[in-house]
Enzyme design. Structure first.
Site, short mmCIF file in Angstrom:
data_model
loop_
_atom_site.label_atom_id
_atom_site.label_comp_id
_atom_site.label_asym_id
_atom_site.label_seq_id
_atom_site.Cartn_x
_atom_site.Cartn_y
_atom_site.Cartn_z
N PHE A 93 -5.56 -2.42 -2.77
CA PHE A 93 -4.93 -3.53 -3.49
C PHE A 93 -6.02 -4.50 -3.97
CE2 PHE A 93 -2.43 -7.45 -3.87
CZ PHE A 93 -1.33 -6.97 -4.55
N ASP B 213 -5.27 -3.26 6.65
CA ASP B 213 -4.23 -4.06 6.02
C ASP B 213 -2.90 -3.30 6.16
OD1 ASP B 213 -2.46 -5.35 4.32
OD2 ASP B 213 -4.04 -5.92 2.89
N TYR C 170 6.45 -10.84 3.55
CA TYR C 170 7.56 -10.85 2.58
C TYR C 170 7.94 -9.47 2.08
CZ TYR C 170 3.47 -11.19 -0.56
OH TYR C 170 2.27 -11.00 -1.17
N LYS C 171 7.28 -8.43 2.57
CA LYS C 171 7.63 -7.07 2.11
C LYS C 171 8.67 -6.48 3.07
CE LYS C 171 3.36 -6.71 -0.42
NZ LYS C 171 1.93 -6.50 -0.31
N ARG D 86 7.30 2.78 -9.46
CA ARG D 86 7.20 2.69 -8.00
C ARG D 86 8.56 2.34 -7.40
NH1 ARG D 86 3.55 -1.63 -4.72
NH2 ARG D 86 5.08 -3.02 -5.66
C1 LIG Z 1 1.13 -7.38 -0.98
C2 LIG Z 1 -0.27 -7.20 -0.58
C3 LIG Z 1 -1.11 -8.30 -0.42
C4 LIG Z 1 -0.59 -9.68 -0.74
O1 LIG Z 1 -1.50 -10.67 -0.48
P1 LIG Z 1 -1.05 -12.18 -0.63
O2 LIG Z 1 -2.16 -12.93 -0.08
O3 LIG Z 1 0.25 -12.33 0.12
O4 LIG Z 1 -0.79 -12.43 -2.07
C5 LIG Z 1 -2.41 -8.07 0.00
N1 LIG Z 1 -2.85 -6.83 0.26
C6 LIG Z 1 -2.05 -5.75 0.10
C7 LIG Z 1 -2.57 -4.39 0.41
C8 LIG Z 1 -0.75 -5.90 -0.33
O5 LIG Z 1 0.03 -4.84 -0.50
#
Ligand SMILES: *Cc1c(COP(=O)(O)O)cnc(C)c1O
Length: 424
Positions: A128, A197, A222-223, A383
């Site tokens: 990401f 992560d 939030y996921k 997705r």
């Molecule tokens: C959703 C996601 C994030 C989100 O990071 P925020 O700091 O909440 O914006 C970070 N890393 C990964 C791999 C994600 O899927």
């Protein structure tokens, strides 16, 4: 599979009652819980109680009387149960990006002390972007090199130059899941630390941080944890590093005794030092409701049972699409052991308008643009995240049927589906 067969799977599903915990809008098949989880029914009342009673009436006394001060640890202990961490080892704070900065800083400091000749952070090219941006900027600041490789090249990259292996367990684009135990062991054998992560893992797939030998982990609220938009994130460090996991954002909430108001910083023992400023109480209250929806599965087999259903859902959807939509290519792994809780499809040209046409039909997935800078990630992706807590087998079947109709009818060609929005 026929629609009736999908309905029969729902009738026999022991996890089906968990859907009742959610406030799902009618007419929507929600396949984006990997980006923003659904609102739990309990959340609105709980947040209202915090606002009206705890804040409105009890005011500042609530830091003590309503347990506001302990929220980061209390919600952290609940999340710990989902990722194989112990009580007191995980806290909720800040965002995933900020927590990555903290743990990667800590890992680099430890590596700098133990293995100063190692100057590389290794990660995956398709990780990401925020993870890569944070790593890039830290690498620059601390004199390290960020080395990006394809997933298959990771074992070879764990050499005498590698200080830290930083990976997202389940890839946000492809849904491919890394072998956390195997890679953590390989990294440890090679003398490197691991940072994982869990943004697409916590609440979605079983994770066992202790057994798998991870050093640090972070994840998103939030996921799959259904904490609400911008919910705070979590952070974990293996207790074997407890005496050493310094992190640079030395705020007062991570101090050993914040209310002594001493000028010098003394880090709190354990993971509480990863707190920085004052906890976001309203957001934490909402997150706790979200985490509780996942913990509600514990009496029904917990993450193992959720994983079984998630795999069955993604398998059903992928097989239906492959049988009825010849123009689409399955990008996520066919092999259950390598697939997270999402299905990704690709189409050479029309991924974006097809997703928009589906959304107009109430089938909400999302679009992720290809990375044109590298052939391995160049393709645009449709997705679809599958959250076993609230999705039914018939939803997976219906979503595949909508997709077939969007493609066969050509309705994706309508101009309104071809206009790009800011958030895709
Ligand atoms: C959703 C996601 C994030 C989100 O990071 P925020 O700091 O909440 O914006 C970070 N890393 C990964 C791999 C994600 O899927």
């Amino acid at each position: 599979m026929t629609r009736d067969e999908a309905l029969a799977l729902d009738a026999a599903d022991p996890l089906a009652p968990l859907r009742e915990q959610f406030s799902l809008p009618p007419g929507v098949i929600y396949l984006d819980g990997n980006s923003l989880g659904v609102l739990p029914k309990a959340t609105a009342a709980r947040v209202q109680q915090v606002v009206q009673q705890e804040w409105g009436v009890d005011l500042i006394r609530s830091w003590n009387s309503a347990g506001w001060m302990d929220l980061p640890q209390r919600v952290g202990d609940k999340i710990a149960r989902l990722v194989g961490a112990g009580a007191g080892e995980l806290v909720v704070a800040d965002s995933t990006s900020v927590n990555l900065f903290k743990v990667l800083s800590a890992a680099l400091s430890m590596a700098q002390a133990d293995t100063p000749k190692r100057r590389r952070i290794v990660s995956e090219r398709s990780n990401f972007p925020t993870d890569l941006y944070i790593a890039e900027s830290l690498a620059r600041e601390r004199g390290y090199e960020l080395v990006l490789v394809e997933a298959d090249e990771l074992p070879a990259a764990l050499d005498e130059h590698c200080a830290v292996l930083m990976l997202t367990h389940v890839n946000y684009r492809s849904g491919r899941m890394h072998d956390m135990a195997g890679l953590s062991r390989a990294a440890a054998d090679a003398g490197a630390l691991t940072v994982w992560d869990l943004a697409h893992s916590a609440g979605a797939v079983p994770v066992d941080l202790h057994t798998d030998g991870a050093d640090f982990a972070i994840g998103c609220g939030y996921k799959y944890l259904n904490g609400g938009p911008g919910a705070p994130a979590f952070v974990w460090a293996h207790p074997r590093h407890a005496e050493r996991f310094w992190q640079p954002l030395a705020g007062w909430m991570g101090h050993a005794a914040p209310f002594e108001f001493t000028p010098g910083y003394r880090p709190a023992a354990g993971i509480s030092r990863y707190l920085c400023g004052t906890p976001a109480v309203l957001s934490l209250a909402a997150l706790e409701c979200g985490v509780d929806t996942v913990l509600a599965a514990e009496s029904l087999g917990g993450m193992t049972a959720l994983r079984r259903k998630s795999l069955a859902l993604t398998r059903l959807f992928a097989e239906q699409v492959q049988a009825t939509c010849p123009g689409l290519t399955l990008v996520s792994p066919r092999d259950d052991a390598q697939r997270g809780s999402q299905v990704c499809l690709s189409h050479a040209e029309i991924a974006y308008p097809v997703v928009q046409a589906l959304i107009a039909r109430g089938v909400i997935g999302d679009f992720r643009a290809g990375d044109t800078s590298h052939p391995a990630g160049a393709v645009d992706i449709l997705r679809f995240g599958f959250t076993p807590l609230y999705l039914r087998f018939v939803d997976a079947w219906d979503a595949a049927e909508h997709l077939r109709q969007v493609l066969d009818s050509g309705e994706w060609q309508r101009p309104e589906f071809n206009r790009r929005h800011a958030v895709t």
